[in-house]
Scaffold this motif. Structure first.
Motif, PDB file in Angstrom:
ATOM      1  N   GLU A  36      39.389  54.259  16.181  1.00 39.45           N
ATOM      2  CA  GLU A  36      39.262  56.301  16.646  1.00 39.45           C
ATOM      3  C   GLU A  36      40.180  56.908  14.861  1.00 39.45           C
ATOM      4  O   GLU A  36      40.819  56.362  14.418  1.00 39.45           O
ATOM      5  N   GLN A  37      39.454  58.389  15.067  1.00 36.82           N
ATOM      6  CA  GLN A  37      39.991  58.911  14.060  1.00 36.82           C
ATOM      7  C   GLN A  37      40.448  60.110  14.450  1.00 36.82           C
ATOM      8  O   GLN A  37      39.587  61.277  15.531  1.00 36.82           O
ATOM      9  N   ARG A  38      42.249  60.745  14.140  1.00 36.26           N
ATOM     10  CA  ARG A  38      42.113  62.123  14.584  1.00 36.26           C
ATOM     11  C   ARG A  38      41.934  63.519  14.475  1.00 36.26           C
ATOM     12  O   ARG A  38      41.595  63.097  12.990  1.00 36.26           O
ATOM     13  N   LEU A  39      40.722  64.512  14.998  1.00 32.65           N
ATOM     14  CA  LEU A  39      40.360  65.278  13.614  1.00 32.65           C
ATOM     15  C   LEU A  39      41.281  66.400  14.116  1.00 32.65           C
ATOM     16  O   LEU A  39      41.717  67.203  13.019  1.00 32.65           O
ATOM     17  N   GLU A  40      41.815  67.157  15.092  1.00 38.78           N
ATOM     18  CA  GLU A  40      42.677  67.914  15.533  1.00 38.78           C
ATOM     19  C   GLU A  40      44.194  67.381  16.426  1.00 38.78           C
ATOM     20  O   GLU A  40      43.677  66.014  16.801  1.00 38.78           O
ATOM     21  N   ASP A  41      44.415  67.756  16.879  1.00 36.62           N
ATOM     22  CA  ASP A  41      45.518  67.727  17.490  1.00 36.62           C
ATOM     23  C   ASP A  41      45.054  66.943  19.008  1.00 36.62           C
ATOM     24  O   ASP A  41      45.646  66.512  19.852  1.00 36.62           O
ATOM     25  N   ASN A  42      44.117  67.450  20.001  1.00 42.99           N
ATOM     26  CA  ASN A  42      43.500  67.458  20.766  1.00 42.99           C
ATOM     27  C   ASN A  42      42.187  67.087  20.416  1.00 42.99           C
ATOM     28  O   ASN A  42      41.841  66.093  21.166  1.00 42.99           O
ATOM     29  N   ARG A  43      41.558  66.235  19.244  1.00 41.91           N
ATOM     30  CA  ARG A  43      40.451  66.651  19.226  1.00 41.91           C
ATOM     31  C   ARG A  43      39.887  64.664  18.780  1.00 41.91           C
ATOM     32  O   ARG A  43      41.114  64.522  17.025  1.00 41.91           O
ATOM     33  N   TYR A  44      39.450  63.935  18.808  1.00 42.21           N
ATOM     34  CA  TYR A  44      39.022  62.559  18.100  1.00 42.21           C
ATOM     35  C   TYR A  44      37.921  62.271  18.562  1.00 42.21           C
ATOM     36  O   TYR A  44      36.948  62.356  18.613  1.00 42.21           O
ATOM     37  N   ARG A  45      37.380  61.318  17.214  1.00 37.25           N
ATOM     38  CA  ARG A  45      36.732  60.848  17.113  1.00 37.25           C
ATOM     39  C   ARG A  45      36.876  59.398  17.257  1.00 37.25           C
ATOM     40  O   ARG A  45      37.374  58.764  16.937  1.00 37.25           O
ATOM     41  N   VAL A  46      36.082  58.318  18.361  1.00 33.02           N
ATOM     42  CA  VAL A  46      36.722  57.385  18.530  1.00 33.02           C
ATOM     43  C   VAL A  46      35.065  56.703  18.493  1.00 33.02           C
ATOM     44  O   VAL A  46      33.804  57.289  19.162  1.00 33.02           O
ATOM     45  N   SER A  47      35.097  55.472  18.313  1.00 31.06           N
ATOM     46  CA  SER A  47      33.922  54.539  17.936  1.00 31.06           C
ATOM     47  C   SER A  47      33.973  53.183  19.182  1.00 31.06           C
ATOM     48  O   SER A  47      35.178  52.544  18.940  1.00 31.06           O
ATOM     49  N   TYR A  48      32.602  52.384  19.124  1.00 28.36           N
ATOM     50  CA  TYR A  48      33.221  51.159  19.162  1.00 28.36           C
ATOM     51  C   TYR A  48      31.892  50.006  18.322  1.00 28.36           C
ATOM     52  O   TYR A  48      30.548  50.882  19.026  1.00 28.36           O
ATOM     53  N   SER A  49      31.649  49.309  18.067  1.00 26.11           N
ATOM     54  CA  SER A  49      31.049  47.953  17.366  1.00 26.11           C
ATOM     55  C   SER A  49      30.660  47.364  17.896  1.00 26.11           C
ATOM     56  O   SER A  49      32.094  46.186  18.387  1.00 26.11           O
ATOM     57  N   GLY A  50      30.069  46.432  19.208  1.00 28.76           N
ATOM     58  CA  GLY A  50      29.531  45.376  19.107  1.00 28.76           C
ATOM     59  C   GLY A  50      29.140  44.216  18.463  1.00 28.76           C
ATOM     60  O   GLY A  50      28.459  44.628  17.587  1.00 28.76           O
ATOM     61  N   ASN A  51      28.960  43.258  18.910  1.00 29.50           N
ATOM     62  CA  ASN A  51      28.237  42.336  17.557  1.00 29.50           C
ATOM     63  C   ASN A  51      26.830  41.830  18.436  1.00 29.50           C
ATOM     64  O   ASN A  51      26.558  42.376  19.407  1.00 29.50           O
ATOM     65  N   SER A  52      25.631  40.400  17.865  1.00 23.60           N
ATOM     66  CA  SER A  52      24.841  40.722  18.420  1.00 23.60           C
ATOM     67  C   SER A  52      24.831  40.378  20.069  1.00 23.60           C
ATOM     68  O   SER A  52      23.756  41.108  20.908  1.00 23.60           O
ATOM     69  N   ALA A  53      25.854  39.544  20.580  1.00 23.12           N
ATOM     70  CA  ALA A  53      24.866  39.692  22.074  1.00 23.12           C
ATOM     71  C   ALA A  53      26.166  40.297  22.610  1.00 23.12           C
ATOM     72  O   ALA A  53      26.386  40.364  24.349  1.00 23.12           O
ATOM     73  N   THR A  54      26.789  41.799  22.421  1.00 20.42           N
ATOM     74  CA  THR A  54      27.456  42.820  23.827  1.00 20.42           C
ATOM     75  C   THR A  54      26.243  43.758  23.715  1.00 20.42           C
ATOM     76  O   THR A  54      25.533  44.424  22.513  1.00 20.42           O
ATOM     77  N   SER A  55      26.088  44.169  24.928  1.00 24.52           N
ATOM     78  CA  SER A  55      24.411  44.585  25.094  1.00 24.52           C
ATOM     79  C   SER A  55      24.957  46.602  24.729  1.00 24.52           C
ATOM     80  O   SER A  55      26.330  46.389  24.431  1.00 24.52           O
ATOM     81  N   ARG A  56      23.781  46.731  24.544  1.00 25.22           N
ATOM     82  CA  ARG A  56      24.517  48.394  24.414  1.00 25.22           C
ATOM     83  C   ARG A  56      25.630  49.216  25.779  1.00 25.22           C
ATOM     84  O   ARG A  56      26.372  49.785  25.540  1.00 25.22           O
ATOM     85  N   GLU A  57      24.600  48.489  27.072  1.00 20.52           N
ATOM     86  CA  GLU A  57      25.997  49.582  27.954  1.00 20.52           C
ATOM     87  C   GLU A  57      27.606  48.505  28.271  1.00 20.52           C
ATOM     88  O   GLU A  57      28.443  49.410  28.190  1.00 20.52           O
ATOM     89  N   GLU A  58      27.908  48.133  27.639  1.00 18.60           N
ATOM     90  CA  GLU A  58      28.889  47.348  27.175  1.00 18.60           C
ATOM     91  C   GLU A  58      29.452  47.807  25.997  1.00 18.60           C
ATOM     92  O   GLU A  58      30.614  48.057  26.081  1.00 18.60           O
ATOM     93  N   VAL A  59      28.811  48.120  25.147  1.00 19.97           N
ATOM     94  CA  VAL A  59      29.046  48.866  23.707  1.00 19.97           C
ATOM     95  C   VAL A  59      29.928  50.127  24.537  1.00 19.97           C
ATOM     96  O   VAL A  59      31.103  50.468  24.094  1.00 19.97           O
ATOM     97  N   GLU A  60      29.100  50.851  25.145  1.00 17.98           N
ATOM     98  CA  GLU A  60      29.369  52.257  25.607  1.00 17.98           C
ATOM     99  C   GLU A  60      30.264  52.499  26.601  1.00 17.98           C
ATOM    100  O   GLU A  60      31.088  53.528  26.982  1.00 17.98           O
ATOM    101  N   ASP A  61      30.593  51.574  27.554  1.00 20.48           N
ATOM    102  CA  ASP A  61      31.447  51.348  28.415  1.00 20.48           C
ATOM    103  C   ASP A  61      33.454  50.786  27.965  1.00 20.48           C
ATOM    104  O   ASP A  61      33.655  51.388  28.370  1.00 20.48           O
ATOM    105  N   TYR A  62      32.986  50.464  26.513  1.00 21.45           N
ATOM    106  CA  TYR A  62      34.150  49.931  25.514  1.00 21.45           C
ATOM    107  C   TYR A  62      35.064  51.557  25.443  1.00 21.45           C
ATOM    108  O   TYR A  62      35.655  51.673  24.888  1.00 21.45           O
ATOM    109  N   LEU A  63      33.262  51.912  24.976  1.00 16.59           N
ATOM    110  CA  LEU A  63      34.132  53.724  24.020  1.00 16.59           C
ATOM    111  C   LEU A  63      34.287  54.410  24.911  1.00 16.59           C
ATOM    112  O   LEU A  63      35.463  55.026  24.685  1.00 16.59           O
TER     113      LEU A  63
END
Length: 171
Positions: A36-63
């Motif tokens: 994650e990266q803090r953009l403002e006091d209450n605003r963030y950019r959050v990301s999650y990167s999965g490997n080749s065995a991690t489904s799209r749904e799992e990546v979005e759930d982890y995010l």
């Protein structure tokens, strides 16, 4: 000849082995996991990167799980997603030689002659897709607003997704 068969068998064995999905953990060295990266006091950019065995749904759930965790860690109750995307990254991995086939055949390939041989196709490749999800979120206190499909109650998200989140085992 025996060496060629051994190499082919080893390649087939290794390609049959499956990778396990990435676990919920901070991304290290720009690899798999959350950040994650803090953009403002209450605003963030959050990301999650999965490997080749991690489904799209799992990546979005982890995010969403990380966004909820971050919300509660900062003393807020809910978050609103202001932008969100999931990017597939597909690479192609091939086998064989870039020339006449693998293992190479007998003959005069490339010299205008003819010959005979055997081998696997040089044009085989397999796609490997990895997903990366990211969202810009704004953290808020109090109850989430009704009717806003982009607002998430952090505690509720953690309770709902928690049983499906695979955490990193401590070493």
């Amino acid at each position: 000849m025996k060496r060629s068969i051994t190499i082919a068998a080893a390649w087939l064995f290794l390609s049959a082995c499956s990778t396990t999905p990435s676990v919920y953990a901070p991304a290290e060295d720009g690899r798999y996991g959350y950040s994650e990266q803090r953009l403002e006091d209450n605003r963030y950019r959050v990301s999650y990167s999965g490997n080749s065995a991690t489904s799209r749904e799992e990546v979005e759930d982890y995010l969403l799980y990380r966004a909820s965790e971050l919300t509660l860690q900062n003393g807020y109750d809910h978050f609103v997603i202001t932008s969100r995307d999931t990017e597939p990254r597909t690479s192609y991995y091939g086998n064989g030689s870039p020339y006449a086939g693998w293992p190479p055949g007998y003959g005069f390939y490339g010299y205008g002659g003819s010959g005979f041989g055997w081998g696997l196709s040089t044009s085989t490749s397999r796609p490997v897709t990895r997903y990366r999800a990211y969202a810009d979120i704004v953290l808020h206190r109090g109850e989430k607003p009704e009717g806003n499909d982009w607002a998430y109650d952090a505690r509720d998200v953690m309770n709902q997704l928690g049983p499906r989140i695979v955490h990193q085992v401590e070493k």
